[in-house]
Design a protein around this motif. Structure first.
Motif, PDB file in Angstrom:
ATOM      1  N   GLU A 453      -1.806  -8.602  -2.727  1.00 44.96           N
ATOM      2  CA  GLU A 453      -2.838  -8.085  -1.818  1.00 44.96           C
ATOM      3  C   GLU A 453      -2.257  -7.790  -0.438  1.00 44.96           C
ATOM      4  O   GLU A 453      -2.645  -6.817   0.216  1.00 44.96           O
ATOM      5  CB  GLU A 453      -3.984  -9.090  -1.717  1.00 44.96           C
ATOM      6  N   LYS A 456      -0.412  -4.568  -0.705  1.00 47.88           N
ATOM      7  CA  LYS A 456      -1.380  -3.468  -0.716  1.00 47.88           C
ATOM      8  C   LYS A 456      -1.939  -3.206   0.675  1.00 47.88           C
ATOM      9  O   LYS A 456      -2.099  -2.056   1.094  1.00 47.88           O
ATOM     10  CB  LYS A 456      -2.527  -3.795  -1.681  1.00 47.88           C
ATOM     11  N   ALA A 457      -2.258  -4.305   1.389  1.00 47.00           N
ATOM     12  CA  ALA A 457      -2.813  -4.164   2.742  1.00 47.00           C
ATOM     13  C   ALA A 457      -1.804  -3.477   3.662  1.00 47.00           C
ATOM     14  O   ALA A 457      -2.161  -2.589   4.461  1.00 47.00           O
ATOM     15  CB  ALA A 457      -3.205  -5.533   3.290  1.00 47.00           C
ATOM     16  N   LYS A 458      -0.545  -3.876   3.552  1.00 42.52           N
ATOM     17  CA  LYS A 458       0.506  -3.257   4.378  1.00 42.52           C
ATOM     18  C   LYS A 458       0.688  -1.794   4.011  1.00 42.52           C
ATOM     19  O   LYS A 458       0.922  -0.944   4.871  1.00 42.52           O
ATOM     20  CB  LYS A 458       1.816  -4.024   4.222  1.00 42.52           C
ATOM     21  N   GLU A 459       0.599  -1.507   2.710  1.00 39.15           N
ATOM     22  CA  GLU A 459       0.745  -0.130   2.261  1.00 39.15           C
ATOM     23  C   GLU A 459      -0.398   0.733   2.791  1.00 39.15           C
ATOM     24  O   GLU A 459      -0.181   1.861   3.249  1.00 39.15           O
ATOM     25  CB  GLU A 459       0.773  -0.100   0.723  1.00 39.15           C
ATOM     26  N   LYS A 460      -1.608   0.185   2.748  1.00 38.06           N
ATOM     27  CA  LYS A 460      -2.765   0.913   3.279  1.00 38.06           C
ATOM     28  C   LYS A 460      -2.623   1.134   4.785  1.00 38.06           C
ATOM     29  O   LYS A 460      -2.947   2.207   5.307  1.00 38.06           O
ATOM     30  CB  LYS A 460      -4.057   0.145   2.986  1.00 38.06           C
ATOM     31  N   GLU A 461      -2.138   0.083   5.453  1.00 40.40           N
ATOM     32  CA  GLU A 461      -1.944   0.185   6.899  1.00 40.40           C
ATOM     33  C   GLU A 461      -0.891   1.239   7.221  1.00 40.40           C
ATOM     34  O   GLU A 461      -1.060   2.048   8.144  1.00 40.40           O
ATOM     35  CB  GLU A 461      -1.531  -1.182   7.462  1.00 40.40           C
ATOM     36  N   ARG A 462       0.159   1.257   6.436  1.00 38.04           N
ATOM     37  CA  ARG A 462       1.225   2.248   6.639  1.00 38.04           C
ATOM     38  C   ARG A 462       0.701   3.657   6.388  1.00 38.04           C
ATOM     39  O   ARG A 462       0.990   4.589   7.158  1.00 38.04           O
ATOM     40  CB  ARG A 462       2.403   1.949   5.702  1.00 38.04           C
ATOM     41  N   GLU A 463      -0.104   3.803   5.309  1.00 33.35           N
ATOM     42  CA  GLU A 463      -0.676   5.106   4.992  1.00 33.35           C
ATOM     43  C   GLU A 463      -1.637   5.566   6.093  1.00 33.35           C
ATOM     44  O   GLU A 463      -1.678   6.745   6.449  1.00 33.35           O
ATOM     45  CB  GLU A 463      -1.397   5.047   3.640  1.00 33.35           C
ATOM     46  N   ALA A 464      -2.428   4.612   6.602  1.00 35.62           N
ATOM     47  CA  ALA A 464      -3.370   4.943   7.672  1.00 35.62           C
ATOM     48  C   ALA A 464      -2.624   5.397   8.926  1.00 35.62           C
ATOM     49  O   ALA A 464      -3.007   6.385   9.591  1.00 35.62           O
ATOM     50  CB  ALA A 464      -4.254   3.741   7.982  1.00 35.62           C
ATOM     51  N   LYS A 465      -1.563   4.693   9.260  1.00 33.38           N
ATOM     52  CA  LYS A 465      -0.761   5.069  10.437  1.00 33.38           C
ATOM     53  C   LYS A 465      -0.107   6.420  10.236  1.00 33.38           C
ATOM     54  O   LYS A 465      -0.027   7.235  11.157  1.00 33.38           O
ATOM     55  CB  LYS A 465       0.296   3.994  10.714  1.00 33.38           C
ATOM     56  N   LYS A 467      -1.215   8.819   8.303  1.00 36.15           N
ATOM     57  CA  LYS A 467      -2.276   9.832   8.381  1.00 36.15           C
ATOM     58  C   LYS A 467      -2.635  10.131   9.829  1.00 36.15           C
ATOM     59  O   LYS A 467      -2.779  11.293  10.243  1.00 36.15           O
ATOM     60  CB  LYS A 467      -3.505   9.334   7.614  1.00 36.15           C
TER      61      LYS A 467
END
Length: 508
Positions: A453, A456-465, A467
């Motif tokens: 998890e 996943k959270a870091k990956e989402k954060e990286r994707e958000a940054k 974007k």
């Protein structure tokens, strides 16, 4: 020669033994105790199992007590399953009584009050040495039998154990097992499918419900560490007497699943652990199961099959199983046919069904010229029993209505102070009563899930940054291109705008 003398010779000849033996009492004829006509049980054949049966209040528990005392005296450890809670008095000597002296005078045996080495054990929160086992020790086959699973569900359990073996995840208690089940169809679904194939959530749900059933009956107390080592059941004292291990079961009469679980675990562990002995001349351990009808009435099919198999096979390990119940018909025929020693106290014929059961019981005993077995079964007094054993060559000894000897220990329970003193002196209490909850499948999978998890959270954060960076870059580029475009620059200049407004003004 009189009939009485013939009977005396018949009993004494039939009970001759060259090896060690236990004396249960003296034979009776026509309601009279024949002094010194001792009824004996050779130790050599006590691993052939046995039955102690009779109506309530006829003396079954006292017979169990007598056998336990004499086995302990001979250096043979005993395991008692005490469902009624009236066996702890073995740890204190009998206070004696005039009726006991009278009984022993008729038998021809001296009465010597004694106490015996006792260990009090427990499956639940009652005081005593805690008996536990880990789920891993059960294995997938035995656990599936306990849970009464279908073939498909048993296959799922086998996969769960394989996964835990492959990934070095110890399954110590029920929360470990439940966690792996949940993981198999949720967070770890893809991992399981890739390695072992698809696992149905319907199957894992059904298994979880079975596990919860065991938990509700106290299984969460039984499964865990520290695991009980069955070798501790065969301890002896410094003076050579065998320990009498009493398992307190007064609070699990309405918990058949827990008792079935314990029985299967214990019998399987003993069978796997103890070495082959053959006919060694004396048993290694004798187990008495009091109120056995409660087991057979409530037992699952898996437990019955397991007990039948164990009864047939465990004799070669030097283990004797003795069932204590109200009527022999309470015990399955497949088990009853394997029993060597039968001690039958009085039966009561209140109904037609009772009379039929008594006739069937009488047919289980050897023929004799001295008794009408059916009649004797209903006329025995308290502390009297029909006894049939096996001699050293495995042949039935003469059937004898027997005046049973009295227990040498107290025929009553220990006081709270006596019980506490006994437990304070117990080495096994110190060894087993500390609850251990080391890192196992539950904790390891939780860490694995948390780590996944977090990734996943870091990956989402990286994707958000990423974007946000792309949006910012596009906006910045747009502004920059607008500033640098000469046409846009002219069209948006103040001079151009004033000129446009001047023209519009003249037109108007």
């Amino acid at each position: 020669m009189s009939r009485k003398e013939e009977f005396f010779n018949h009993i004494t000849e039939g009970n001759k033994t060259k090896g060690e033996f236990i004396t249960l009492g003296s034979a009776m004829l026509d309601g009279e105790t024949i002094k010194d006509a001792f009824v004996k049980v050779p130790l050599k054949t006590m691993n052939r199992h046995g039955l102690i049966a009779g109506a309530t209040g006829t003396g079954k528990t006292k017979t169990l007590q007598v056998l336990s005392e004499n086995l302990s005296e001979q250096g043979i450890p005993v395991l008692l399953m005490d469902i009624k809670g009236d066996l702890s008095g073995l740890a204190q000597p009998s206070p004696g009584h005039a009726k006991i002296d009278e009984r022993h005078a008729k038998i021809g045996l001296p009465f010597n009050p004694k106490k015996f080495p006792v260990e009090i054990m427990s499956l639940s929160e009652q005081d005593g040495v805690r008996l536990r086992a880990t789920v891993s020790e059960f294995g997938p086959v035995l656990l599936s039998r306990i849970l009464d699973l279908s073939d498909t569900q048993s296959g799922v359990v086998a996969v769960i154990f394989k996964y835990c073996d492959d990934n070095k995840l110890p399954i110590l208690d029920l929360k470990d097992f439940k966690k792996v089940l949940q993981y198999a169809t949720q967070e770890g679904k893809k991992e399981f499918e890739d390695a072992y194939g698809r696992i149905s959530s319907a199957s894992t749900g059904a298994i979880l419900r079975k596990v919860v059933e065991i938990e509700q009956q106290g299984g969460d107390l039984f499964f865990g560490e520290k695991s009980f080592e069955v070798e501790d059941l065969v301890r002896t004292t410094r003076d050579g007497r065998g320990y009498i291990n009493i398992i307190r079961l007064t609070d699990i009469q309405d918990k058949p699943k827990l008792f079935s679980t314990f029985m299967l675990s214990l019998l399987a562990e003993i069978y796997e652990t103890f070495p082959e002995q053959g006919d060694s001349g004396r048993p290694e351990l004798i187990m008495f199961i009091d109120e056995a009808h409660l087991i057979f009435n409530e037992a699952s099919k898996a437990l019955l099959n397991q007990i039948e198999s164990i009864v047939k096979l465990i004799r070669s390990k030097g283990i004797g199983l003795y069932f204590v119940t109200q009527n022999p018909t309470d015990v399955p025929e497949a088990v009853l046919s394997q029993l060597g020693l039968k001690v039958q106290h009085a039966l009561r014929a209140f109904t037609a069904k009772d009379r039929k059961a008594i006739k069937l019981t009488a047919q289980n005993y050897p023929d004799t010229d001295y008794y009408d077995t059916t009649e004797v079964l209903t006329s025995l007094g308290i502390g009297e029993a029909l006894v049939s054993a096996l001699d050293e060559k495995g042949r039935p000894t003469p059937l004898a209505a027997t005046m049973m000897r009295a227990p040498m220990s107290r025929m009553d329970v220990l006081t709270d102070a006596e019980l506490n003193s006994l437990l304070d002196d117990s080495k096994l209490v110190l060894k087993y009563n500390e609850t251990i909850d080391r890192e196992s499948a539950y904790e390891m999978l939780n860490k694995k899930i948390e780590k996944a998890e977090l990734v996943k959270a870091k990956e989402k954060e990286r994707e958000a940054k990423e974007k946000e960076r792309r949006i910012t870059t596009r906006t910045s580029s747009s502004r920059k291109s607008t500033r640098q475009n000469p046409v846009v620059k002219v069209l948006t200049s103040a001079t151009f705008i004033r000129a446009v407004f001047g023209i519009l003004k003249k037109v108007i």
